[in-house]
Design an enzyme around this catalytic site. Structure first.
Site, short mmCIF file in Angstrom:
data_model
loop_
_atom_site.label_atom_id
_atom_site.label_comp_id
_atom_site.label_asym_id
_atom_site.label_seq_id
_atom_site.Cartn_x
_atom_site.Cartn_y
_atom_site.Cartn_z
N ASP A 134 0.87 -1.16 0.00
CA ASP A 134 0.00 0.00 0.00
C ASP A 134 0.92 1.22 0.00
OD1 ASP A 134 -2.45 1.56 0.49
OD2 ASP A 134 -1.53 1.89 2.46
N ASP A 190 0.04 4.97 0.91
CA ASP A 190 -0.14 5.95 1.98
C ASP A 190 -0.29 5.28 3.34
OD1 ASP A 190 -0.18 8.05 0.03
OD2 ASP A 190 -2.25 7.49 -0.43
#
Length: 183
Positions: free
Chosen positions: A15, A17
């Site tokens: 991922d 952020d």
């Protein structure tokens, strides 16, 4: 996990952020991109082991009209510079209510990243900071590892098939260099 097991990891997908870079909601400004502690080192370890790395990220700000595809690409390019280059970047531009197959927790991003890397989703490990990240991994047939932070809900930690206290530990476990294994 033994070094033999590490060879069976075809790719590691992250991922963006809150996992690799600081989470700045709907960030369209490359100047605001800051790598999280240990992120560059974790990626360097995987690259050094010959394991492809990529990003799978929900970017609903595009669908909401808050940022553009160009903004996302520029932010990704800046993150790529700070992190030493990733092999693939795949993101979902749709808002949460769009019903698309790519938005995490659905499997589309993981499946597409694996396809672009030429590996089976089952040979991927997905590392993220919220439940949707590990749910997307599970939905795609990949393994998921949760690295909790301040926004991770307690129930997400409880439901995660595997957790690590930080990104570097997660990667060292993948490589068989730290105690604990993968789900």
């Amino acid at each position: 996990m033994t070094p033999q097991d590490a060879r069976r990891v075809g790719a590691v997908l992250f991922d963006r952020d809150g996992t690799l870079v600081e989470d700045v909601p709907y960030n369209g400004d490359p100047a605001l991109v800051r790598a999280l502690p240990g992120a560059r080192r974790a990626l360097d370890l995987l690259r050094g082991a010959g394991i492809p790395v990529g990003v799978v990220s929900n970017q609903s700000g595009v669908g909401r009209g808050l940022i553009t595809d160009g903004d996302v690409r520029r932010v990704n390019e800046r993150a790529d510079e700070l992190l030493g280059g990733l092999d693939v970047w795949v993101y979902c531009p749709h808002p949460p209510d769009a019903g698309c197959g790519c938005r995490k927790p659905r499997p589309g991003l993981v499946v597409e990243a694996a396809r672009r890397l030429g590996v089976a989703p089952a040979d991927c490990v997905v590392i993220g900071d919220i439940g949707a990240d590990v749910q997307a991994a599970r939905a795609a047939g990949a393994r998921g590892v949760l690295v909790p932070n301040a926004v991770t809900l307690p129930e997400e930690v409880e439901a995660a098939p595997g957790t690590a206290p930080d990104l570097l530990t997660a990667v060292r476990r993948i490589l068989g260099e730290a105690p604990g294994g993968l789900p």
